[in-house]
Motif scaffolding. Structure first.
Motif, short mmCIF file in Angstrom:
data_model
loop_
_atom_site.label_atom_id
_atom_site.label_comp_id
_atom_site.label_asym_id
_atom_site.label_seq_id
_atom_site.Cartn_x
_atom_site.Cartn_y
_atom_site.Cartn_z
N ASN B 75 46.32 9.32 25.91
CA ASN B 75 46.43 10.27 27.02
C ASN B 75 46.07 11.67 26.53
O ASN B 75 46.62 12.15 25.55
N PRO B 76 45.13 12.33 27.25
CA PRO B 76 44.66 13.64 26.78
C PRO B 76 45.68 14.76 26.98
O PRO B 76 45.50 15.85 26.46
N ARG B 261 38.01 16.15 18.81
CA ARG B 261 37.39 15.02 19.50
C ARG B 261 35.98 15.38 19.96
O ARG B 261 35.04 14.60 19.80
N GLY B 265 34.33 13.27 17.37
CA GLY B 265 34.53 11.91 17.89
C GLY B 265 35.93 11.41 17.58
O GLY B 265 36.81 12.20 17.19
N GLU B 266 36.13 10.10 17.73
CA GLU B 266 37.50 9.57 17.65
C GLU B 266 37.73 8.55 16.54
O GLU B 266 38.76 7.88 16.53
N ARG B 322 30.69 15.64 28.28
CA ARG B 322 30.61 14.17 28.21
C ARG B 322 31.93 13.59 28.68
O ARG B 322 32.98 14.16 28.45
N ALA B 323 31.83 12.44 29.30
CA ALA B 323 33.03 11.84 29.88
C ALA B 323 33.81 11.05 28.82
O ALA B 323 33.56 9.89 28.60
N TYR B 324 34.70 11.74 28.12
CA TYR B 324 35.51 11.05 27.13
C TYR B 324 36.77 10.46 27.75
O TYR B 324 37.34 9.53 27.25
N TRP B 325 37.25 11.08 28.82
CA TRP B 325 38.54 10.64 29.36
C TRP B 325 38.39 10.05 30.72
O TRP B 325 37.60 10.48 31.48
#
Lengths: 254, 325
Positions: B75-76, B261, B265-266, B322-325
């Motif tokens: 969860n962001p 992030r 990145g992750e 960019r759509a990370y979440w």
């Protein structure tokens, strides 16, 4: 597996299923929504509490679960992440990854991505891919584990018809080449008819029947289990095709 | 690499600035032990260096704990601050300020210990909710938010009951401040961050797998419940140590992971150190800002972190859609 049963609270999802998946064989599970297909696959994957026994064996005798590598691809429900395709597929080899990733692991990832024709996606983020591309990436992840048993829960649900055929072809050839025991959940009965070595039909958490596609995908079964009237034709190669005609009145969908 | 250089620069500027307006040359000479001026040495070695190092250590601890929290809860919006861990620590500290320390401890010892203990209590409650049958990461987040409100309410109650003097002390503690940094406190926070590292290294790939969701992680053989528990223990220790000595500082734990992030990145092997570094940098920059917004005046760091961090964060987010979440 023997007498495998699963309950969600008081609701039984599976009741005493006994079924064998053989090496070098694609066993396809079909059944209406809620018939227990996913619960059965999750039980084999070891992530679902269940009654009964899930056992593994080779010609020399029974093998402990810890010695069997299982590649499991759950239904795709999306996941929010900034991981790249390479990182995602590497996770298939999680048991052997260290702080520094070895060249052998990276090479294995590249090889499996190439075999699924998605090597060009290697550096892309998972969040940027289409549903079909994601499914191929997760299939690659399962194959990167070099599994003995491959469990795929609706692996073609987000794919167009060409990619469906491609993926199922790949699954079947890899199953034969590597001697995998492959269990695939499919909703598409015609895809099941075309690619299954054997089909197991689940209905309301019970095993309705199992056998070769032509023996299981019958008009009678489709009426009993799916509640539809359908025309079933058996082709020259012995495989059937199903043309659904209408829902049978008086039957409620599960 | 760039991050390390920028953080080092920020550290140097942090040491070089302060209300005493010392010339840069005498600060530099003092740092290398050649100043010969006892007053300058006292300011540099007893105040500036400890404050600057504390900013790095606490920032790293907050960044790391926030990153872990966001990873295990997927969860962001998760961080120690938004999910009640810091609020628990704040309540623990306020409890000691109002009720007084136990006989065998001084207030200076009791406040950090109580803060750490209540950060642990908050994490334990989140863990217990996670053990409920069928618990999802969303339920853990809701439990954390409920804890935030619970501890805030308890804190308000303490403030309502507190004497004028105690109230002032609580409020100041809640603002967050690096000014009471000492070498001992820095050693404790630094040791906690360093001590957590080997435990994290063991689980880096498992934490990365968790980013694909619980079901996929389990399918890859990750024992998700045990992993969350281990991470929660580290989060409570990191948050407790950070909050114990400098008060509640928000924003860093929430935003540092996002910066890491977006830039890295992750893959948790680079994401976690990146979040620690981003946290250290943000708090170090905030420390500089707290001294330079109005020269000669020290703003509480907790106020400044958001003022410094928000513009930086907005710039990063808008630049990377960019759509990370």
């Amino acid at each position: 597996m023997q007498d495998v049963g699963v309950r969600y609270g008081a609701v039984p999802a599976l009741a005493a299923i006994s079924l064998i998946a053989l090496a070098s064989e694609v066993l396809v599970l079909v059944g209406p929504n809620g018939s227990g297909k996913s619960s059965l696959v999750r039980s084999v994957a070891g992530i679902q509490r269940h009654d009964g026994q899930v056992g593994f064996a080779d010609p020399q005798g029974p093998r402990p679960r810890s010695s069997v590598r299982i590649g499991y691809v759950p239904q795709d429900i999306g996941s929010r992440t900034a991981l790249t395709v390479t990182e995602t597929v590497l996770l298939g080899r999680i048991g052997q990854l260290g702080l520094r990733v070895s060249d052998a692991d990276l090479d294995a990832v590249k090889a499996v991505l190439a075999s699924l024709d998605v090597l060009h996606l290697a550096a892309r983020h998972l969040g940027e891919l289409s549903g079909g591309q994601r499914q191929l990436v997760f299939l690659a992840q399962a194959l990167a584990a070099e599994p003995d048993v491959l469990l795929l829960d609706e692996p073609t649900s987000a794919l167009d018809v060409r990619h469906q055929l491609e993926v199922l072809e790949i699954v079947r050839s890899i199953t034969a080449e590597r001697g995998l025991a492959t269990v695939v959940v499919l909703h598409d009965l015609n895809a099941a008819a075309r690619f299954a070595d054997r089909i197991a039909v689940l209905d309301g958490g019970r095993l309705y029947g199992t056998g070769a596609p032509a023996a299981t995908l019958t008009a009678a079964m489709l009426g009993d289990v799916f509640g539809i009237e359908a025309h079933v034709a058996v082709h020259g190669d012995g495989r059937p095709s199903v043309t659904p005609l209408r829902a049978i009145r008086g039957r409620t969908a599960a | 690499m760039v991050g390390l250089v920028v953080t080092a620069l920020s550290f140097v500027v942090d040491v070089a600035t302060g209300p005493a307006m010392l010339p840069l040359r005498s600060v530099a000479l003092s740092v290398v032990g050649l100043s010969g001026d006892a007053t300058v040495d006292a300011i540099v070695w007893a105040i500036r260096l400890p404050v600057a190092l504390m900013a790095l250590a606490v920032g790293a601890a907050l960044g790391l704990s926030g990153a872990l929290m966001q990873t295990i809860l997927n969860n962001p919006l998760a961080s120690s601050y938004t999910l009640g861990i810091s609020a628990g620590a704040g309540f623990g500290a306020a409890l000691v300020i109002v009720a007084g320390p136990p006989l065998w401890l001084t207030e200076g010892q009791a406040i950090p210990l109580a803060a750490m203990a209540f950060a642990g209590v908050a994490c334990a409650i989140v863990h217990l909710v996670g053990r409920l049958r069928g618990a999802t990461p969303e339920m853990l987040v809701l439990a954390g938010i409920a804890l935030l409100f619970l501890f805030q309410a308890l804190l308000s109650l303490l403030q309502f009951l507190a004497s004028q003097e105690a109230l002032q002390q609580i409020v100041f503690w809640l603002f967050g401040s690096l000014q009471k940094a000492t070498w001992t406190k820095i050693s404790v926070v630094g040791a906690v961050v360093a001590g957590c590292t080997p435990f994290l290294v063991r689980d880096l790939w498992r934490l990365t797998a968790l980013k694909l969701g619980d079901e996929r992680a389990r399918g890859l053989g990750v024992e998700v419940g045990g992993l969350r528990l281990r991470a929660l223990v580290l989060i409570s220790v990191l948050t407790g140590a950070a909050v114990a000595f400098v008060g509640t500082i928000g924003f860093i734990g929430l935003v540092a992971p996002h910066i890491a992030r977006i830039l890295l990145g992750e893959d948790q092997r680079i994401f976690l150190p990146g979040a620690a570094l981003a946290g250290a940098l943000l708090l170090s920059m905030a420390s500089v800002a707290s001294k330079t917004i109005i020269p000669g005046t020290l703003f509480p760091i907790g106020i400044v972190t958001a003022l410094v961090g928000v513009p930086f964060f907005v710039w990063l987010v808008l630049g990377n859609r960019r759509a990370y979440w």
